[in-house]
Write a protein that holds these residues in place. Sequence first.
Motif, short mmCIF file in Angstrom:
data_model
loop_
_atom_site.label_atom_id
_atom_site.label_comp_id
_atom_site.label_asym_id
_atom_site.label_seq_id
_atom_site.Cartn_x
_atom_site.Cartn_y
_atom_site.Cartn_z
N THR A 431 0.86 -1.19 0.00
CA THR A 431 0.00 0.00 0.00
C THR A 431 0.89 1.24 0.00
O THR A 431 2.06 1.18 0.38
CB THR A 431 -0.91 0.04 1.24
N ALA A 432 0.32 2.35 -0.41
CA ALA A 432 1.08 3.61 -0.43
C ALA A 432 1.42 4.04 0.99
O ALA A 432 2.49 4.60 1.24
CB ALA A 432 0.27 4.69 -1.14
N ARG A 433 0.54 3.78 1.94
CA ARG A 433 0.76 4.24 3.31
C ARG A 433 1.90 3.49 3.99
O ARG A 433 2.72 4.08 4.69
CB ARG A 433 -0.53 4.07 4.12
N LYS A 434 1.96 2.18 3.78
CA LYS A 434 2.96 1.37 4.48
C LYS A 434 4.30 1.30 3.75
O LYS A 434 5.34 1.14 4.37
CB LYS A 434 2.44 -0.05 4.68
N HIS A 435 4.28 1.40 2.42
CA HIS A 435 5.49 1.11 1.66
C HIS A 435 6.00 2.26 0.80
O HIS A 435 6.95 2.07 0.04
CB HIS A 435 5.26 -0.10 0.75
N SER A 436 5.39 3.40 0.85
CA SER A 436 5.72 4.60 0.06
C SER A 436 4.92 4.61 -1.23
O SER A 436 4.61 3.56 -1.81
CB SER A 436 7.21 4.73 -0.25
N ARG A 437 4.61 5.79 -1.67
CA ARG A 437 3.80 5.98 -2.88
C ARG A 437 4.54 5.44 -4.11
O ARG A 437 3.93 4.82 -4.98
CB ARG A 437 3.50 7.47 -3.04
N ASP A 438 5.86 5.67 -4.18
CA ASP A 438 6.62 5.20 -5.34
C ASP A 438 6.61 3.68 -5.44
O ASP A 438 6.41 3.11 -6.52
CB ASP A 438 8.07 5.71 -5.26
N MET A 439 6.84 3.01 -4.32
CA MET A 439 6.86 1.55 -4.34
C MET A 439 5.48 0.99 -4.69
O MET A 439 5.36 0.02 -5.46
CB MET A 439 7.31 1.00 -2.98
N TYR A 440 4.43 1.63 -4.17
CA TYR A 440 3.06 1.20 -4.47
C TYR A 440 2.77 1.31 -5.96
O TYR A 440 2.23 0.39 -6.58
CB TYR A 440 2.08 2.04 -3.65
N ARG A 441 3.13 2.43 -6.56
CA ARG A 441 2.86 2.63 -7.99
C ARG A 441 3.71 1.69 -8.84
O ARG A 441 3.26 1.20 -9.87
CB ARG A 441 3.10 4.08 -8.37
N CYS A 442 4.93 1.41 -8.41
CA CYS A 442 5.76 0.44 -9.13
C CYS A 442 5.13 -0.95 -9.07
O CYS A 442 5.13 -1.68 -10.06
CB CYS A 442 7.17 0.40 -8.54
N ALA A 443 4.61 -1.33 -7.90
CA ALA A 443 3.97 -2.63 -7.76
C ALA A 443 2.77 -2.77 -8.70
O ALA A 443 2.57 -3.80 -9.33
CB ALA A 443 3.54 -2.85 -6.31
N ARG A 444 1.98 -1.70 -8.81
CA ARG A 444 0.81 -1.74 -9.68
C ARG A 444 1.21 -1.86 -11.15
O ARG A 444 0.41 -2.33 -11.98
CB ARG A 444 -0.06 -0.49 -9.49
N ASN A 445 2.40 -1.42 -11.49
CA ASN A 445 2.85 -1.44 -12.88
C ASN A 445 3.81 -2.59 -13.17
O ASN A 445 4.42 -2.63 -14.24
CB ASN A 445 3.52 -0.10 -13.23
N SER A 446 3.96 -3.51 -12.24
CA SER A 446 4.86 -4.65 -12.43
C SER A 446 4.07 -5.90 -12.78
O SER A 446 2.87 -5.98 -12.54
CB SER A 446 5.68 -4.90 -11.16
N GLU A 447 4.77 -6.86 -13.37
CA GLU A 447 4.13 -8.12 -13.75
C GLU A 447 4.99 -9.29 -13.27
O GLU A 447 6.14 -9.12 -12.89
CB GLU A 447 3.94 -8.19 -15.27
N TRP A 448 4.40 -10.46 -13.31
CA TRP A 448 5.08 -11.71 -12.98
C TRP A 448 6.40 -11.79 -13.75
O TRP A 448 6.44 -11.66 -14.96
CB TRP A 448 4.14 -12.84 -13.37
N GLY A 449 7.50 -11.97 -13.01
CA GLY A 449 8.82 -12.06 -13.63
C GLY A 449 9.65 -10.81 -13.47
O GLY A 449 10.87 -10.86 -13.59
N ASP A 450 9.01 -9.68 -13.20
CA ASP A 450 9.76 -8.43 -12.99
C ASP A 450 10.44 -8.45 -11.62
O ASP A 450 10.12 -9.27 -10.75
CB ASP A 450 8.82 -7.22 -13.04
#
Length: 470
Positions: A431-450
Amino acid sequence: MEPASSGYGSHCPSSPFHCHTEHKQESGQSVSSAALPQPKVDFLKGELHRKHPGVTNLKTVRLPEHLQLAAQSIIHRVRVPQLVERSQKLTNFLWSRKRAVEDLMLRQKAVSMEKELWEKAVQNIGRDVDEQLLGDRIRKKVLSELRRTTYRWTPLKYDEELSMVYMAARLAGGYAAVRRALNEIKKRDPSFAPQTLLDFGSGLGTVAWASHSCWDDSFREMVCVDSSAAMNVLAEQLLKGDDERAQPHIKHVYFRQFLPVSPKVQFDLVVAAFTLSELPNVNDRADAVMTLWRKTNSYLVLVENGTKEGHQMMLEARDVLLTKQEKVVHDPRPASVFAPCPHEMMCPKLAQKPVTPCNFHQRYHPLPLPGRHECQTEKFSYLILSRTEPAEPTPEGLDWGRLIAPVLCRTRHVHCHVCRSDGRLQHMVVTARKHSRDMYRCARNSEWGDQLPIVENVKEETKVHSDSES
């Protein structure tokens, strides 16, 4: 979509939300996620979140136009009977293929079965028996049971017709898997410009095509080694567009039936794709892997089917290259795992029950044949080892985990299954609150294997949910 908590435009002093936030801060109450202190780690390096440095997946892969047209021309000219049905049958056979059972395991199994049968016979008949007659009977029963239950591995002999069937079955899928594996190097080591390539078990030459797609004309020599003369001829026809008089589409490609003998001859890039599974036993695979490593100047890439067998062969090779000591060392630079593992410890997937393979997938457009039009998915396991040190060390407070399952995006949180650099598997709810906004947005834009950038937070929490709960 970004979470509402990180998307407010509330910088105007007259905004009522701005005043409300200030009041909460003064009174010591909890504040919005945007106001929480987050670690400052520049892992984006100026890239957009959807193109962050850990993204190595490819969109749906297409065969190079020249390669596809050449394959279609050859298929139309040769007209192999029942090509579509036979190609599907070969695909199923290769996917279900297992490693040959090792002689030592067979002997151990035979001894165990013989001992068990002897104990039962003595209990039922008593000790006053003809031991020689009973022994012969037990050995026959053991041999019969071993023949019935032991997987029968047989080598494939690729003649002209079977090579054609293999092309219809595996050209596009094999190309997609290799192209995805090579993209890992291209994305993470942009300065790498290989001039020499060795492809062991080159088959249709898909590694040469995939390497050319990644690095264009940087190559001055590509050596393709395959024991099948018929397969080498077909690969050369594909390079020439099925025209004997034409110049090869990719220059400086040389076909051989045997590896270069001298251990001092090295290549910038060495690849063995779907080749280890064609070797009869674990010793032959270990010898082949060590030979290929001696010939590696920068990167060694191994690719196999994304099955338990394929994964096990990757682990075998990894173990050999990281632990085996050579008597004569021609290149003292040690092997290090470049991908996909973020560590060099035991694979944590082996500790799970049931054991599932570490595999990845790549969407691709198949070779146009009757009844084959929609995109397909290639599941594969791979291993990349490097002789080179990373250009930049990982900043403190940042970890790169490998996404080993599909990413599940939900409202304001993302489920990520990652393999961490400390050798453990983790199901993270980002989540953006627990892990930072940048990490959250990266997670949403990542796929299996990244790779997923994981910003270490003192109060990071991890919840484990089943996929059904999410």
